[in-house]
Design an enzyme around this catalytic site. Structure first.
Site, PDB file in Angstrom:
ATOM      1  N   LYS A   1       0.841  -1.206   0.000  1.00 22.43           N
ATOM      2  CA  LYS A   1       0.000   0.000   0.000  1.00 22.43           C
ATOM      3  C   LYS A   1       0.876   1.257   0.000  1.00 22.43           C
ATOM      4  O   LYS A   1       2.073   1.185   0.311  1.00 22.43           O
ATOM      5  CB  LYS A   1      -0.935  -0.023   1.209  1.00 22.43           C
TER       6      LYS A   1
ATOM      7  N   ARG B   1     -11.493   0.351  14.083  1.00 22.94           N
ATOM      8  CA  ARG B   1     -11.159   1.134  12.905  1.00 22.94           C
ATOM      9  C   ARG B   1     -11.925   0.524  11.733  1.00 22.94           C
ATOM     10  O   ARG B   1     -12.922   1.053  11.296  1.00 22.94           O
ATOM     11  CB  ARG B   1      -9.632   1.026  12.724  1.00 22.94           C
TER      12      ARG B   1
ATOM     13  N   TYR C   1      14.743  30.059  10.544  1.00 20.62           N
ATOM     14  CA  TYR C   1      13.517  30.780  10.907  1.00 20.62           C
ATOM     15  C   TYR C   1      13.356  30.874  12.416  1.00 20.62           C
ATOM     16  O   TYR C   1      13.512  29.882  13.129  1.00 20.62           O
ATOM     17  CB  TYR C   1      12.293  30.072  10.325  1.00 20.62           C
TER      18      TYR C   1
HETATM   19  C1  LIG Z   1      -0.639  -2.002   6.816  1.00 20.23           C
HETATM   20  C2  LIG Z   1      -1.208  -3.308   7.232  1.00 20.23           C
HETATM   21  C3  LIG Z   1      -0.380  -4.437   7.353  1.00 20.23           C
HETATM   22  C4  LIG Z   1       1.121  -4.354   7.277  1.00 20.23           C
HETATM   23  O1  LIG Z   1       1.595  -3.902   8.516  1.00 20.23           O
HETATM   24  P1  LIG Z   1       3.140  -3.689   8.839  1.00 20.23           P
HETATM   25  O2  LIG Z   1       3.162  -3.297  10.256  1.00 20.23           O
HETATM   26  O3  LIG Z   1       3.606  -2.616   7.928  1.00 20.23           O
HETATM   27  O4  LIG Z   1       3.837  -4.983   8.568  1.00 20.23           O
HETATM   28  C5  LIG Z   1      -0.981  -5.653   7.607  1.00 20.23           C
HETATM   29  N1  LIG Z   1      -2.326  -5.748   7.767  1.00 20.23           N
HETATM   30  C6  LIG Z   1      -3.135  -4.684   7.684  1.00 20.23           C
HETATM   31  C7  LIG Z   1      -4.593  -4.858   7.908  1.00 20.23           C
HETATM   32  C8  LIG Z   1      -2.614  -3.422   7.434  1.00 20.23           C
HETATM   33  O5  LIG Z   1      -3.415  -2.356   7.382  1.00 20.23           O
END
Ligand SMILES: *Cc1c(COP(=O)(O)O)cnc(C)c1O
Length: 378
Positions: free
Chosen positions: A45, A143, A261
């Protein structure tokens, strides 16, 4: 273009990002071995956590990976364009009207609510060639996913047969957190409502909790890209990302000189400074700024390596520039046109994240689009 990144000539870029795809493949194989005999899916993702779907996915396929997870439908289509028959799951479920896109590209939704399951069931009933779907059970995130109270009733009236049941760990990177065992117990109990359906439980860090609750599939994301799945212990993963920024200027400043800044850093004695061509517009988080007020409270700030020496950030990370203190760097190592290491090579991703007050996930997914990108071992 390389993937969806514009090609920027290295001599024109402020910083160079190098991505080692052999390290990515190594990390996948390590995670596959952690999964025992279970399928080790790669989570790609957010453009493969910032490194680029178009470069990551072919390498993972060549390493033997056959199952991919994305968050969005648009990401899934990019993965499909790179793979023939790989299995692709879309974690964010599906929104009304999008089922034909899933079907057209053979993508599998991860359904996480009663509404999604009902709607998908209606589509599947009318379209016998609809792809299979997974069901997400929530065991503690609040969630996405069916709540534990809904599971029995939904399972009894399922309008289709799912191919996978999954849940997601809330605190897997902290092995001592009691929620890990509680989520495992709840998942083990709840999945019994879906007899004979394969299950998936572990993310990257989950796959390092002994004994590994791999079930039929693990879902590895951040560790593929080099983050330490067990923070505080030696990192078993190889570094994938290396980021270096160009030195634009070296200057000597007197005691009391204010930098950047709002003058949030002042020189204690005469100092030598280097100005780097990188900033928050490149995705380098401003929260790593080197402010006197943070130092006074013992809060860590960003550093860069020049000639192997750790150089603290001096002042705020600005849009296109970061100033570092190179006083301790041997004279000729810090020079105009030279490079400062921002991530990798002695400055691990996890440390960069900690110094920005965040997690490696955010560092990776913030990696900017202005770098000259080098993909090694494609
Ligand atoms: C992003 C995600 C993962 C991967 O998690 P990592 O901690 O990056 O290995 C696995 N399962 C779900 C449902 C996720 O949203």
């Amino acid at each position: 273009m390389i993937g969806d990144f514009a090609v920027i000539p290295p001599e024109e870029a402020g910083a160079r990002l190098s991505i080692d795809l052999d390290a990515l493949a190594f990390n996948w194989r390590l995670l596959r071995d952690r999964a025992g005999g279970a399928d080790c899916a790669a989570v790609v993702k957010a453009n493969a956590y910032g490194i680029g779907i178009e470069m990551a996915v072919p390498k993972l396929l060549a390493a033997g990976c056959r199952t991919f997870y994305v968050a969005h439908l648009a990401e899934a289509r990019r993965v499909r364009a790179l793979t023939g028959d790989a299995v692709i799951y879309v974690l964010n479920g599906f929104l009304t009207g999008t089922a034909p896109v899933y079907a057209a590209h053979g993508l599998r939704p991860v359904l996480g609510s009663r509404e999604e399951i009902v709607e998908w069931g209606e589509y599947a009933a009318a379209h016998p060639d609809a792809p299979p779907a997974a069901i997400h059970i929530d065991t503690g995130m609040n969630r996405l996913g069916l709540s534990p109270e809904q599971v029995a009733e939904v399972a009894r009236a399922l309008p289709f047969r799912p191919v996978l049941i999954l849940t997601h760990l809330a605190s897997a990177e902290d092995q001592a957190d009691p929620s890990n065992a509680r989520q495992l117990a709840d998942f083990t109990r709840l999945r019994k409502h879906f007899p004979d359906i394969p299950a998936s439980f572990c993310n990257s860090s989950g796959a390092f909790i002994e004994p590994v609750a791999a079930f039929d599939q693990t879902r590895a994301g951040v560790a593929l890209y080099g983050a330490n799945p067990v923070p505080g212990q030696p990192n078993p993963m190889r570094e994938v990302v290396r980021l270096e920024a160009k030195i634009l200027q070296i200057r000597d400043v007197p005691d009391g000189a204010a930098v950047g800044y709002n003058g949030k850093w002042t020189a204690r004695g005469p100092r030598r400074l280097a100005t780097l061509s990188i900033g928050y517009a490149d995705g380098y988080l401003r929260s790593a700024s080197g402010w006197d007020s943070k130092a006074a409270q013992g809060i860590k700030a960003g550093i860069a390596l020049v000639g192997g020496v750790a150089c603290p950030f001096a002042g705020s990370v600005s849009m296109d520039l970061i100033v570092i203190d190179v006083t301790d760097v041997p004279q000729d190592a810090a020079r105009r046109g030279g490079l400062a290491v921002m991530i990798g090579d002695g400055l691990p991703l996890d440390e960069v994240a900690a110094r920005a007050g965040t997690i490696p996930y955010e560092i990776l997914t913030s990696l900017g689009r202005r770098y000259a990108r080098f993909y090694r071992n494609a």
